[in-house]
Design a protein around this motif. Structure first.
Motif, PDB file in Angstrom:
ATOM      1  N   GLY A 194       4.227  11.352   4.072  1.00 55.80           N
ATOM      2  CA  GLY A 194       4.125   9.270   3.933  1.00 55.80           C
ATOM      3  C   GLY A 194       3.888   9.112   4.173  1.00 55.80           C
TER       4      GLY A 194
ATOM      5  N   GLU B  93       1.406  -3.355  -3.955  1.00 56.76           N
ATOM      6  CA  GLU B  93       2.979  -4.743  -3.371  1.00 56.76           C
ATOM      7  C   GLU B  93       2.186  -5.295  -2.597  1.00 56.76           C
TER       8      GLU B  93
ATOM      9  N   TYR C 147      -2.943   8.994   2.889  1.00 59.83           N
ATOM     10  CA  TYR C 147      -1.472   9.248   3.385  1.00 59.83           C
ATOM     11  C   TYR C 147      -1.420  11.264   3.815  1.00 59.83           C
TER      12      TYR C 147
ATOM     13  N   GLU D 164      -4.775  15.305  -0.534  1.00 57.99           N
ATOM     14  CA  GLU D 164      -4.577  14.470  -0.571  1.00 57.99           C
ATOM     15  C   GLU D 164      -4.498  14.208  -2.443  1.00 57.99           C
TER      16      GLU D 164
ATOM     17  N   ALA E 283       0.337   2.126  -5.814  1.00 59.41           N
ATOM     18  CA  ALA E 283       1.228   1.358  -5.254  1.00 59.41           C
ATOM     19  C   ALA E 283       1.626   0.842  -4.647  1.00 59.41           C
ATOM     20  N   TYR E 284       1.607   1.033  -2.865  1.00 57.98           N
ATOM     21  CA  TYR E 284       1.469   0.241  -1.767  1.00 57.98           C
ATOM     22  C   TYR E 284       0.525  -0.614  -1.401  1.00 57.98           C
TER      23      TYR E 284
ATOM     24  N   GLU F  70      -0.091  12.794  -6.928  1.00 58.10           N
ATOM     25  CA  GLU F  70       1.341  12.361  -6.481  1.00 58.10           C
ATOM     26  C   GLU F  70       0.714  11.386  -5.315  1.00 58.10           C
ATOM     27  N   THR F  71       0.486  11.396  -4.431  1.00 57.08           N
ATOM     28  CA  THR F  71       0.229  10.973  -3.082  1.00 57.08           C
ATOM     29  C   THR F  71      -0.509   9.846  -3.536  1.00 57.08           C
TER      30      THR F  71
ATOM     31  N   ARG G 154       1.053   7.219  -4.859  1.00 58.78           N
ATOM     32  CA  ARG G 154       1.871   6.551  -3.893  1.00 58.78           C
ATOM     33  C   ARG G 154       1.288   5.398  -2.901  1.00 58.78           C
ATOM     34  N   MET G 155       0.285   6.214  -2.637  1.00 54.58           N
ATOM     35  CA  MET G 155      -0.914   4.519  -2.021  1.00 54.58           C
ATOM     36  C   MET G 155      -1.836   4.065  -2.487  1.00 54.58           C
TER      37      MET G 155
END
Length: 158
Positions: free
Chosen positions: A89, A155, A85, A141, A151-152, A144-145, A148-149
């Motif tokens: 983003g 999902e 990432y 990266e 979590a993505y 935090e990044t 996010r990845m």
């Protein structure tokens, strides 16, 4: 001269077989091993069979690949696991990130750019003895990044 039974015949009858002279070993006859795959088969054991477990295998979730576009080259990303990432983003191909960092950081003679792990790359220098040493670490990266990845990806699990 008295003939003794073969080892296999004697072991089946429960009799001991006498050796042929003190300290001398009889040469093994390898011709009887032809056609056997395991020592257990040579000894008369059961032939191997396919193992079938009775334990149920749970259905594992599969990843529905998002197939986003690369932030650097604009082409489709087929495997999100092989991407990074960026600060914007958006994901980018590993090779695109490597080439982008290679252009940004001019490498001198004998230096190489390589992935170090945890979202960081490094510039490595080879010394006179042929050993590689880290000249500079380049974070790409941050934690935090990476979160996010992660979590993505969660999902998009089906």
């Amino acid at each position: 001269m008295k003939k003794y039974p073969s080892r296999q015949a004697a072991s089946q009858k429960g009799k001991a077989v006498r050796s042929q002279g003190k300290g001398k070993r009889k040469k093994k006859d390898d011709s009887r091993l032809v056609g056997f795959k395991t020592l257990q088969q040579v000894a008369g054991g059961p032939k191997p069979h396919a193992f079938h477990s009775r334990i149920p295998v749970p259905d594992l979730p599969s990843l529905c690949e998002p197939h986003d576009e690369c932030a650097i080259c604009g082409e489709r990303i087929d495997s999100i696991a092989e991407s990074f990432y960026t600060d914007s983003g958006k994901p980018a191909h590993f090779d695109c990130v490597l080439e982008h960092l290679r252009k940004e950081n001019r490498l001198e003679e004998g230096q190489k750019l390589s992935y170090c792990g945890s979202g960081a790359f490094g510039i490595w220098q080879k010394d006179e003895e042929g050993k590689w040493s880290l000249v500079r670490k380049i974070p790409f990266e941050d934690a935090e990044t990476y979160g996010r990845m992660k979590a993505y990806v969660r999902e998009n699990m089906a």
